[in-house]
Design an enzyme around this catalytic site. Structure first.
Site, PDB file in Angstrom:
ATOM      1  N   LEU A 239       5.972   3.503  -6.231  1.00 18.07           N
ATOM      2  CA  LEU A 239       4.916   2.556  -5.875  1.00 18.07           C
ATOM      3  C   LEU A 239       4.277   2.872  -4.531  1.00 18.07           C
ATOM      4  CD1 LEU A 239       3.325   0.005  -6.514  1.00 18.07           C
ATOM      5  CD2 LEU A 239       5.181  -1.338  -5.507  1.00 18.07           C
ATOM      6  N   HIS A 240       2.951   3.038  -4.553  1.00 15.62           N
ATOM      7  CA  HIS A 240       2.223   3.328  -3.328  1.00 15.62           C
ATOM      8  C   HIS A 240       0.755   2.981  -3.491  1.00 15.62           C
ATOM      9  CE1 HIS A 240       1.519   6.905  -5.801  1.00 15.62           C
ATOM     10  NE2 HIS A 240       0.478   7.194  -5.039  1.00 15.62           N
ATOM     11  N   PHE A 241       0.132   2.642  -2.383  1.00 14.27           N
ATOM     12  CA  PHE A 241      -1.307   2.470  -2.276  1.00 14.27           C
ATOM     13  C   PHE A 241      -1.816   3.556  -1.324  1.00 14.27           C
ATOM     14  CE2 PHE A 241       0.462  -1.574  -3.413  1.00 14.27           C
ATOM     15  CZ  PHE A 241      -0.465  -2.181  -4.247  1.00 14.27           C
TER      16      PHE A 241
END
Length: 439
Positions: A239-241
């Site tokens: 999970l990453h932005f």
């Protein structure tokens, strides 16, 4: 003009597999072996429950953390990592131009990203996939690539700690901001929520609210935050932005919109949803909300519907968190079925959130030299759902977000009065526009 020292391109010490033996881990990474005893800087943001329409993003003198979040901390630390040679290539040397035309698409020639970017290691036909610790993930990143921890303040005040207390091994709040070693633009970083929990690339309400606060703290409309789902050109299933600074208006930010007329439900949260008009990729725009949480939850619920139904999507958080664009897309699906146009495949453009928003990264010199608004439009139009499919998905998104659309007849009654042209972002005083370097 701000100039950035050019440095030799080297690969980060921690981004390649190594056969060297270490005592224990020995790599100063972001895993449970090293992060709990680290003393990374900490930026603690204030969880504000107001709305974003007024000046709620402005910080009072009593809660200033003695450092400018975007200019001094994030971009300053990013330049520090550049001076250390931690990037795979020098993105500031990439040619960039505004393509003439109505929309002002932005083209960048970035050969290094194509040649040196990490390849995708998972299936592209499934939006939800389990985390696989044997694949590359951010716990394997060296702490030299981390700029700071980004976490909610426990005393409702913004604070910066140059050397923060170590995180506990069982902490679920260890979110970090790290450089993207294959950057698209100046200041390109990754926001990694709860890195120790090894979450797959899957939006939930808490992680999206964290990303929205990240955009709010930057307090500059030229700093945008983006998200790519699996199947929509995310390349790492952790999970990453993403986020970066670009002192130019994105074409999608200037596109006209039509408000989707809705009936007030049992609980009116004040969120407004509009549909993009006259843009090559069909999408929705979320704004307003009685509180930041209301806006965040509406978008997160929409994303959760899409990922649970295996519909790839991209998200752009713009205008300091005030406007959020949601794009269901189908390009990878077309590629898998052999339906994508070969001429467009030859460009090797991967239409993720930045490309869809109008910042198109090109890998070949001839494509950059010949770039035109017509070419940009053709590439992005291939990404979009058909009108019929988009309307089907839109109805489900509105339901998931807690809205009920009015009847078709009522929508037609409002059609002529609800088209809105969007103003271009304006630079704020604390960060000069010439941070963007065009060559």
């Amino acid at each position: 003009m701000l100039t950035i020292k050019k440095v030799p391109t080297v690969v980060s010490n921690y981004q390649e597999n190594s056969e060297k033996g270490f005592e224990g881990c020995g790599r100063n990474c972001l895993g449970k072996c090293c992060l709990p005893v680290s003393k990374l800087p900490l930026y603690a943001f204030k969880e504000d429950n107001s709305n974003l329409i007024g000046n709620s993003v402005e910080k009072s003198s009593e809660e200033q953390p003695q450092i400018c979040f975007l200019h001094n901390l994030l971009l300053g630390q990013w330049e520090d990592r550049m001076s250390r040679g931690l990037f795979r290539y020098d993105v500031t040397a990439c040619d960039t131009k505004i393509i003439p035309g109505r929309y002002g698409f932005i083209a960048q020639l970035n050969k290094g990203r194509h040649l040196k970017k990490r390849p995708t290691e998972f299936r592209v036909d499934k939006v939800l996939q389990d985390f696989d610790e044997t694949k590359f993930n951010f716990t394997k990143v060296g702490q030299e690539e981390v700029l700071f921890r980004f976490e909610k303040s426990n005393d409702h005040r913004r604070r910066f700690f140059p050397t923060a207390p170590p995180v506990t091994a069982d902490s679920d709040s260890s979110s970090v901001v790290a450089i993207n070693v294959s950057p698209i633009e100046y200041g390109h970083v990754l926001l990694i929520p709860q890195v120790l929990n090894c979450l797959p690339q899957k939006i939930d309400h808490g992680s999206f609210l964290l990303a929205l606060h990240f955009a709010i703290e930057a307090a500059d409309p030229f700093f945008r935050v983006g998200y790519n789902s699996l199947g929509a050109f995310a390349t790492i299933n952790h999970l990453h932005f993403q986020a970066y600074y670009l002192a130019a208006s994105f074409p999608v930010e200037k596109a006209p919109t039509r408000r989707i007329m809705t009936m007030k439900g049992r609980e009116d949260k004040g969120v407004i949803i509009s549909q993009l008009l006259n843009y090559p990729v069909r999408g929705l725009v979320f704004e307003g909300g009685n509180t930041i949480q209301d806006l965040s939850d509406s978008v997160a619920s929409s994303c959760i519907f899409l990922q649970n139904n295996n519909i790839p999507f991209n998200v752009l958080i713009a205008d300091c968190g005030r406007r959020i664009f949601l794009f269901p897309q189908c390009y990878a699906e077309k590629q898998a079925r052999g339906e994508a146009i070969q001429e467009l495949l030859d460009t090797q453009v991967n239409p993720a959130v930045w490309e869809i928003s109008g910042h198109i990264v090109l890998k070949r010199q001839e494509d950059f030299d010949d770039a035109s608004e017509t070419c940009a439009w053709r590439i992005l139009a291939e990404v979009s759902l058909s009108n019929k499919r988009f309307n089907e998905v839109k109805a489900h998104i509105l339901e998931a977000a807690g809205f009920q659309t009015e009847t078709e007849e009522k929508n037609r009654d409002h059609e002529g009065e609800s088209i809105h042209d969007q103003p271009s972002p304006k630079a704020v005083a604390h960060l000069p526009q010439d941070c963007m370097v065009f060559h």
